[in-house]
Design a protein around this motif. Structure first.
Motif, mmCIF file in Angstrom:
data_model
loop_
_atom_site.group_PDB
_atom_site.id
_atom_site.type_symbol
_atom_site.label_atom_id
_atom_site.label_comp_id
_atom_site.label_asym_id
_atom_site.label_seq_id
_atom_site.Cartn_x
_atom_site.Cartn_y
_atom_site.Cartn_z
ATOM 1 N N LEU A 212 8.793 -1.289 4.298
ATOM 2 C CA LEU A 212 8.752 -0.843 2.914
ATOM 3 C C LEU A 212 7.841 0.374 2.760
ATOM 4 O O LEU A 212 8.175 1.326 2.057
ATOM 5 N N ASP A 213 6.702 0.341 3.427
ATOM 6 C CA ASP A 213 5.785 1.479 3.342
ATOM 7 C C ASP A 213 6.418 2.746 3.895
ATOM 8 O O ASP A 213 6.086 3.860 3.466
ATOM 9 N N ASN A 214 7.350 2.573 4.839
ATOM 10 C CA ASN A 214 7.994 3.714 5.491
ATOM 11 C C ASN A 214 9.345 4.060 4.861
ATOM 12 O O ASN A 214 10.097 4.878 5.407
ATOM 13 N N TYR A 215 9.654 3.457 3.708
ATOM 14 C CA TYR A 215 10.975 3.620 3.092
ATOM 15 C C TYR A 215 11.323 5.087 2.842
ATOM 16 O O TYR A 215 12.404 5.560 3.223
ATOM 17 N N THR A 216 10.427 5.823 2.223
ATOM 18 C CA THR A 216 10.716 7.229 1.906
ATOM 19 C C THR A 216 10.969 8.034 3.173
ATOM 20 O O THR A 216 11.963 8.772 3.266
ATOM 21 N N ASP A 217 10.064 7.921 4.155
ATOM 22 C CA ASP A 217 10.208 8.709 5.382
ATOM 23 C C ASP A 217 11.504 8.377 6.107
ATOM 24 O O ASP A 217 12.167 9.272 6.647
ATOM 25 N N LYS A 218 11.874 7.103 6.114
ATOM 26 C CA LYS A 218 13.118 6.698 6.788
ATOM 27 C C LYS A 218 14.335 7.274 6.059
ATOM 28 O O LYS A 218 15.269 7.786 6.688
ATOM 29 N N CYS A 219 14.320 7.224 4.740
ATOM 30 C CA CYS A 219 15.459 7.723 3.971
ATOM 31 C C CYS A 219 15.583 9.239 4.044
ATOM 32 O O CYS A 219 16.703 9.778 4.053
ATOM 33 N N LEU A 220 14.465 9.934 4.075
ATOM 34 C CA LEU A 220 14.516 11.396 4.037
ATOM 35 C C LEU A 220 15.255 11.991 5.232
ATOM 36 O O LEU A 220 15.748 13.121 5.159
#
Length: 280
Positions: A212-220
């Motif tokens: 969850l903490d890495n959600y943005t980086d993974k999606c980008l």
């Protein structure tokens, strides 16, 4: 139908309680509540709920507007064939036949960003579609029919970063707008949802918030790839505007566009790459 919705709490750290959403249904005076562990913000780019509930100093949105719009029509006639048909006409601009159903067709035309619906009567629409889509040898032509819906929308792109705030996670158009030329909007939204779902499952199964903490980086990763490909397709297939003051810069854009179109016509490797990007 929901009349309005707002997020009262984003996280337990707000006041020690779970995230809270308040909403009211249309034609009702009763305000209802939803308490939850996480909030998926799937309310689109125009909503004033999820993204607008995040403090302005916590997120930023990168935007780009293109100097043209699409006129989109729905026609009461079957599509001619079973494939999307893209067209670039150097005099008139871009056109697209997309598939809607066995009995109805969707067409899109590049038009001026200043145009209004009243500027485009049926006769002008069909004249331009025929000019842009019909093959010179007449081996393929349009199935004309009654226009049952029409709309104008500007071509634009945007990315909101980060895509999360406390226990709110933005998904799909709430976080990004992709130019429609590459037909990637739904693909990207589904990838967002899958990544978020896997991250939430990991919390419940393993009591870890790493995903969850890495959600943005993974999606980008996939969002950036889709945005770049959509920008490439848009720039490849739309007539450029050489009328403004930056004429020298725009003339270079036209030279680059011709070079890309030549590469597309003569490179099997490039066409395979574009096909792979289109369906991914």
């Amino acid at each position: 139908d929901i009349e309005y919705a707002r997020i009262e709490r984003h996280d337990k750290t707000d006041d020690g309680q779970r995230p809270l959403i308040k909403f009211r249904r249309r034609n009702s005076n009763k305000e209802e509540l939803i308490e939850c562990d996480f909030i998926a913000g799937c309310d689109g780019g125009a909503s004033k709920c999820c993204r607008h509930s995040i403090p302005k100093d916590e997120i930023r949105t990168i935007r780009k507007s293109y100097p043209y719009s699409w006129l989109s029509i729905l026609v009461d006639s079957p599509p001619d064939g079973h494939e999307l048909v893209y067209s670039f006409d150097k005099t008139n601009g871009f056109a697209l036949q997309s598939l809607r159903s066995p009995t109805k067709s969707r067409y899109h035309l590049q038009v001026s960003v200043d145009d209004k619906l009243e500027d485009w009567p049926d006769e002008r629409i069909w004249s331009q579609l025929n000019k842009r889509l019909t093959l010179k040898d007449k081996s393929w032509k349009l199935n004309e029919g009654a226009i049952i819906h029409r709309a104008l929308f500007p071509i634009r792109t945007s990315m909101t970063i980060p895509m999360q705030y406390k226990r709110l996670f933005l998904v799909g158009d709430a976080a990004h707008i992709v130019p429609p030329t590459a037909a990637k909007g739904l693909n990207v939204a589904v990838k967002d949802a899958r990544i978020l779902a896997e991250a939430i499952i990991d919390v419940y199964d393993n009591n870890t918030f790493d995903k969850l903490d890495n959600y943005t980086d993974k999606c980008l990763i996939h969002i950036s790839e889709a945005e770049e490909f959509a920008n490439y397709m848009t720039s490849l297939l739309h007539k450029l505007d050489l009328s403004n003051e930056n004429n020298e810069i725009n003339e270079f854009d036209e030279i680059f566009q011709r070079a890309r179109q030549h590469q597309f016509q003569h490179s099997d490797a490039l066409r395979r790459h574009i096909a792979q990007m289109y369906v991914s």
